[in-house]
Design a protein around this motif. Sequence first.
Motif, mmCIF file in Angstrom:
data_model
loop_
_atom_site.group_PDB
_atom_site.id
_atom_site.type_symbol
_atom_site.label_atom_id
_atom_site.label_comp_id
_atom_site.label_asym_id
_atom_site.label_seq_id
_atom_site.Cartn_x
_atom_site.Cartn_y
_atom_site.Cartn_z
ATOM 1 N N ALA A 187 0.845 -1.199 0.000
ATOM 2 C CA ALA A 187 0.000 0.000 0.000
ATOM 3 C C ALA A 187 0.881 1.250 0.000
ATOM 4 N N GLY A 188 0.358 2.291 -0.594
ATOM 5 C CA GLY A 188 1.047 3.575 -0.533
ATOM 6 C C GLY A 188 1.917 3.896 -1.722
ATOM 7 N N ILE A 189 1.998 3.013 -2.706
ATOM 8 C CA ILE A 189 2.796 3.323 -3.895
ATOM 9 C C ILE A 189 1.998 4.274 -4.774
ATOM 10 N N ASN A 190 2.576 5.409 -5.072
ATOM 11 C CA ASN A 190 1.910 6.431 -5.865
ATOM 12 C C ASN A 190 2.506 6.442 -7.271
ATOM 13 N N LEU A 191 1.701 6.120 -8.262
ATOM 14 C CA LEU A 191 2.185 6.082 -9.632
ATOM 15 C C LEU A 191 2.089 7.431 -10.337
ATOM 16 N N GLY A 192 1.610 8.433 -9.623
ATOM 17 C CA GLY A 192 1.443 9.735 -10.265
ATOM 18 C C GLY A 192 0.061 9.832 -10.909
ATOM 19 N N ARG A 193 -0.091 10.764 -11.811
ATOM 20 C CA ARG A 193 -1.374 10.961 -12.481
ATOM 21 C C ARG A 193 -1.667 9.801 -13.423
ATOM 22 N N ALA A 194 -2.849 9.178 -13.245
ATOM 23 C CA ALA A 194 -3.215 8.035 -14.078
ATOM 24 C C ALA A 194 -3.251 8.405 -15.555
ATOM 25 N N ASP A 195 -3.726 9.628 -15.857
ATOM 26 C CA ASP A 195 -3.817 10.051 -17.258
ATOM 27 C C ASP A 195 -2.442 10.152 -17.900
ATOM 28 N N ASP A 196 -1.446 10.647 -17.124
ATOM 29 C CA ASP A 196 -0.092 10.751 -17.669
ATOM 30 C C ASP A 196 0.487 9.370 -17.957
ATOM 31 N N LEU A 197 0.271 8.451 -17.034
ATOM 32 C CA LEU A 197 0.788 7.100 -17.218
ATOM 33 C C LEU A 197 0.111 6.415 -18.400
#
Length: 494
Positions: free
Chosen positions: A244-254
């Motif tokens: 838990a807690g992993i932030n992938l950033g903005r979903a749209d950017d990815l």
Amino acid sequence: MIARLEARFERWRRPVGLALAPAAALVVWWLPLPGLAVPAHKLAALMTLAIILWVSEAIPMAATSLLVPALCIVFGVGAVPAVLAPFASSITFLFIGSFLLGLALQKHGLDRRLALRLLSLPGVTHSAFTVMAALGVLTALLSMWMSNTGTTAVMLPLALGVMQTCPELGRDLRARENLILLIAFAASVGGLATPVGTPPNLIALAALREHAGISLTFVQWMQLALPLSLLMLAWLLWLLRPPAGINLGRADDLRRRFRDQLAALGPWRRGEIHVAGALAAAIFLWVFPGMSELLGFGGNPLTGWIRRHFPEDIIGLLAGLLLLVWPTDFKRWTFTLEWHEAVKIDWGTILLFAGGLSLGAQIFQTGLARAIGEGVGALLGQPDLWTLVAVAIILSIALSEAASNTASAAIMAPMMIAVALAAGVNPIPVALACTLACSFGFLLPVSTGPNAQAYATQQVRLLTMMRQGLWLDLVGAVVIWLVVRFLAPLYGWT
């Protein structure tokens, strides 16, 4: 310490096997075995030789698969036609066709296009879990139609690329290890679902047909194996979920990054279209007759016509051959799959498969199968069907930790069918449980091809693979037994 022990084991496994195999075979050869006919006694010695050579890989496994049938002829265990006939089994040609299809998928990059298409769908990049789940599901789907090793070879670079695209996912050690292991384990689990998903499945079908006179269709296999595959995939996704807690950033950017990679592939090329068409046709011909019967309209003319003109064993071969004669460029005289590429399929596994069929046929023809079955039955006290299924699962998983899945199935499937027949129980649940269990054995890098590839990335610690692999083995053994126990009676396999 464990890594050093494994390295030492690998260093000594082959030389010890090379010395032990003939010595053990000679001991069995000279050991009094009352009640066995002379050909069966000789075959027991040659089986000992084969098993040790297969497990130790002292010589290439394909070489063992040719050597032992040749020795059966030399020592009078069987005549040339009887010993070599299994090498021309119809299922061997299904094997060849499925390998050709898998090779074409990789050659034209259709597998990568499908992966990037999936990763660029809305919602997939919502979290680290959804990204990993998408990769795991796609790996399982591809391995239903490609070899497990080939699927892993395709998906691991994509997984490594995802970690580069999502630095936080790559920086977290647990998430990184879980993603790599998810690809390897999902490739093995997905291969359970269809007869062509992994070699052990075809070994079981051939053994049932040759030794018990029972033919299972493509859909009949999937009726039992697909639920098992889905259950194990669900367990995998939970077991290997990211912290838990992993932030992938903005979903749209990815998502945009994956869409850019997909756009870089350009429009569908002619080769990709041909491969997709051949694979779709093969799946339709494999699945349509069985599904028609399940839905209650199996008597329609199309189903009858397909069964008469397109037996299941020949469909994969025809699909593979179609790619060899389907041009991609008339002017350059190039084809979807060229022969110099087709010869690169895994002929060693095909020979291992055929050699296992040959040895299995001799086990039954010499009477050794009956003797083994009666011996095991006496040892277990005339076991009932479900006890025998449990024994088959445990022995198969244990053997597959040390030997390849294909070698394990070649050894176990004929033997457990013989034990089932001697015990007077239906061999189908025993053979299926045994064979499905042979695709497990996730403890070590040597256990499966996908495990070895995952470990070779140097992104996974050996202890992590052993811990997660042990959980998968233990849960898998229970789930196989439960699925066979509850579904086999529904299909009349008791």
